[in-house]
Design an enzyme around this catalytic site. Structure first.
Site, PDB file in Angstrom:
ATOM      1  N   SER A 265      82.101 108.691  60.220  1.00  0.00           N
ATOM      2  CA  SER A 265      83.264 108.842  59.329  1.00  0.00           C
ATOM      3  C   SER A 265      84.488 109.132  60.177  1.00  0.00           C
ATOM      4  O   SER A 265      84.379 109.562  61.332  1.00  0.00           O
ATOM      5  CB  SER A 265      83.030 110.029  58.393  1.00  0.00           C
ATOM      6  N   ASP A 266      85.665 108.945  59.617  1.00  0.00           N
ATOM      7  CA  ASP A 266      86.848 109.457  60.287  1.00  0.00           C
ATOM      8  C   ASP A 266      86.833 110.973  60.091  1.00  0.00           C
ATOM      9  O   ASP A 266      86.021 111.519  59.341  1.00  0.00           O
ATOM     10  CB  ASP A 266      88.128 108.801  59.744  1.00  0.00           C
TER      11      ASP A 266
END
Ligand code: GLC
Length: 740
Positions: A265-266
């Site tokens: 994920s960011d």
């Protein structure tokens, strides 16, 4: 040295992964899916505690090789299963040697150069113990208000795909685990560049036809090039956050493209599924992200806190956790981390300071610059000039020339424009400097807040006027003025969107005042997006777009200004006249009345609807002619290939580079097709009078598109236009047809 000298077989990797998994507890598995910030974000436990307990599989922002070794030693010697850490970092356009920003590299239209740049960046990062970079960023951007345009390859999917492939090859080498290379991570999947209003993190609304034909192709190119990881984007795409978006993460990435690496994920994007109002709470966020296809949690520890519980509640089968852990362990095995977890600190210093890396940064900066105007061939300048004024807030700034995402760079090593010019000219030449104006953001950069940096105190009104007047008088006393204007490095990049494209602050007033002295003026731009140059384009004879050129920027710019190198870059984005025209891009549909019809000169009544400079535009110190456009066949069947050739001649008296660009237009089909689409390009160097014949091949890849009517990729019988020339307004024209 690092990993094995040949790629490990899938079977060998799978055997070792399964053997490890069988020994791991559920908590140790969720630990491998957890990446923790080493800097910027405080943690409730020390890295040593986390690592010893198997609660962290990866850290980001550990950039000191000795610190990497220290933390790795805890993992390898003190954790139960001795699984080494995967150290990640944003190696976007260099590590210690900072290269031109990615938008600048795209402006070189030179994929070989881009691959070489990222190979050097990987070598430096690997020497420091980094094994994973969060790059390439391949977000298509057609709104220059969006600050992160600077991090990508611009507006076009064909150029963007070429950049994506070149960067993955540069970072990873021929296989994952190649010596002195790192794992790449294509980001931000997907559609981040279409944020409403150009506002960073804002929602993106992209219809399928644009997703498939414009925003996804660079990601697909990276996957086809073997990229080992993908990073999900922050924003929601058509109301479903990318980090919980099964269509993106399962249907597109794994089912359609067969991606077998892992998805991270960011930063905090899993926890922020609650922010979106998508997930009910953090446990629900962890559930949604994991089941959608996010393997690793960057920064939030949402997986660490919730996945084991979700398995014990029976909401997630442990097999789903295993499926997320497998590709992470596989990457660590392929990278050779188990055999070589440590780095040689003294060797790292040698590699980080390699002079050949700095020299290549100078070459890259030269090849990325774009000459926008050269009225009366003012450039290149003579070195015999008696006196020169170098003016502007960016003229002697080191940090700004690095651009954003340069945290491991050393600003004190940067050669400024002023220094580069002084290095270039003989001692007798007077080179005066004046800053002229201050420029600053209205709202401070989030990176300042994260690093506890407070903005410098604003100058008083008297100081402002005094430095302005000094700059004008310095110009008046010189034979020529070089103005170095644009944006501070924190005015482009993440959290750096703008509502206008004006030169920030009083820079245009300074430019006008210096031009009013009557001295010849050269404008050098240091910036990460197109800026409003409507006035300068009429009144400043020479304009050189240098972007954020990196550690050797000043020397490269001086090479170009004084003719020791010739500019050959081309714009990777359409350059608007005004922010009011946004979104503006060359590959648009005709829809109604084209502006070329006599009674319809523009779609606006106050400005032309054409850009100030078109996509693919860039001048040289010489001239080129395109001729003899030939198609080996004028009629082909779907699936057949079409060979095209053209002659390019240097008709001027200096050697120079030209980028021959091939555009097509499908005249009819199951959907309206853009008036032009880039489908081939070649950068060449020609001596004065030299002529070359260039060849291009068009096949199914170039002639297909995703049809919104058919809901699939099609290559349709139709008539086509084809142009080849120096930019997207190319006029040398031919036609061909795809026949049933
Ligand atoms: C950031 C960015 C992403 C970067 C990550 C780690 O917020 O969106 O591009 O790789 O955090 O620094």
């Amino acid at each position: 040295m690092s990993a094995s000298s040949a790629a490990l077989s899938d079977a060998e990797v799978e055997r070792r992964v399964s053997a490890l998994l069988r020994q791991m507890t559920l908590e140790e598995k969720t630990g491998q899916l957890t990446q923790i910030f080493y800097k910027f974000i405080p943690d409730s436990a020390t890295p040593e505690e986390r690592i010893r307990k198997g609660e962290a599989g990866s850290y980001l922002f550990v950039t000191d090789p000795a610190e990497v070794n220290r933390l790795q030693r805890v993992a390898v010697e003190q954790s139960r299963l001795h699984i080494p850490l995967l150290m990640g970092f944003d190696v976007i356009h260099g590590f210690r040697t900072i290269f031109p920003v990615p938008l600048a590299l795209a402006a070189s239209w030179d994929p070989v150069l881009v691959e070489q740049v990222q190979t050097i960046a990987a070598r430096e990062a690997h020497a420091a113990g980094i094994r994973w970079t969060f790059a390439p960023m391949v977000d298509i951007a057609r709104d220059p208000r969006w600050g992160r345009m600077v991090e990508g390859a611009g507006e076009d999917p064909f150029l963007g795909a070429a950049s994506a492939r070149a960067q993955v090859r540069g970072f990873q080498g021929p296989y994952i685990g190649s010596p002195e290379h790192v794992l790449a991570c294509v980001k931000h999947f997907a559609g981040y560049g279409a944020a409403d209003g150009g506002r960073d993190y804002d929602s993106s609304y992209i219809p399928d036809v644009s997703l498939w034909n414009t925003y996804l192709p660079p990601f697909h190119a990276a996957v086809q090039a073997g990229v080992g990881s993908v990073m999900s984007a922050y924003m929601d795409l058509n109301d479903v956050p990318a980090t919980g978006n099964r269509f993106l993460l399962q249907d597109v990435l794994r089912q359609s493209w067969g991606f077998r690496g892992f998805v991270v994920s960011d930063a905090f994007a899993i926890r922020d599924l609650t922010t979106h109002g998508f997930a009910r709470d953090e446990q629900d966020a962890a559930y949604r992200a994991l089941t959608a296809g996010i393997d690793m949690d960057m920064g939030a520890k949402s997986y660490l806190s919730n996945l084991a519980l979700l398995v014990r509640q029976g909401r997630i089968p442990e097999a789903a956790i295993d499926n997320a852990v497998r590709p992470v362990l596989a990457a660590k095995i392929r990278l050779g981390l188990f055999e070589h977890p440590y780095v040689d600190v003294s060797r790292a210093q040698q590699i980080l300071n390699a002079p050949e890396h700095r020299e290549f940064a100078r070459i890259a900066a030269r090849r990325s610059a774009v000459l926008l105007r050269n009225q009366g061939a003012l450039l290149p300048l003579s070195k015999n000039i008696a006196s020169l004024a170098v003016i502007g807030p960016l003229a002697d700034s080191q940090k700004d020339l690095q651009g954003s995402w340069s945290f491991a760079g050393d600003p004190s090593e940067v050669v400024t424009v002023l220094q580069g010019i002084r290095n270039k000219l003989p001692p007798g030449v007077s080179v005066a400097y004046a800053k002229g104006v201050e420029i600053r953001r209205r709202y401070p950069s989030m990176f300042d807040a994260l690093q506890n940096v407070s903005p410098a105190p604003a100058p008083t009104a008297a100081e402002i006027e005094e430095q302005f007047d000094k700059a004008v008088s310095v110009a008046r006393r010189s034979d020529l003025a070089v103005l170095v204007l644009g944006e501070h490095e924190d005015m482009s990049g993440e959290g750096a969107s703008r509502t206008s494209l004006d030169l920030p602050g009083d820079q245009e007033r300074l430019l006008k005042a210096v031009v009013a002295t009557g001295k010849p003026v050269v404008l050098v731009l240091i910036n990460g997006r197109p800026l409003d140059l409507s006035w300068a384009a009429e009144h400043v004879p020479a304009i050189l777009e240098a972007w954020y050129p990196g550690t050797q920027g000043g020397n490269a710019i001086a090479d170009l200004l004084f003719g020791d190198a010739s500019p050959g870059g081309k714009l990777p984005v359409t350059w608007p006249r005004s922010a009011g025209q946004i979104p503006i891009y060359y590959a648009h549909n005709r829809t109604q009345q084209p502006e070329t019809s006599p009674e319809f000169t523009s779609r606006y009544w106050d400005l032309p609807s054409t850009p100030l400079y078109p996509f693919g535009y860039g001048l040289s110190y010489t001239q080129f002619a395109f001729s003899n456009l030939q198609l080996r066949q004028n009629r082909v069947k779907a699936g057949e290939r079409l060979e095209v050739s053209v002659n390019v001649e240097n008709t001027g008296n200096r050697a120079g580079d030209e980028v021959a660009q091939l555009y097509i237009h499908q005249q009819s089909g199951s959907a309206s097709r853009p008036v032009r689409q880039l489908k081939g390009f070649q950068r060449i160097t020609l001596a004065p009078g030299e002529k070359k014949t260039l060849r291009f091949m068009l096949g199914q890849e170039e002639l297909s598109y995703w049809s919104p009517q058919e809901k699939k990729w099609v290559e349709e019988p139709a008539d086509f236009d084809l142009w080849i020339g120096p930019d997207s307004t190319a006029t040398l024209h031919a036609t061909f047809a795809i026949i049933p």
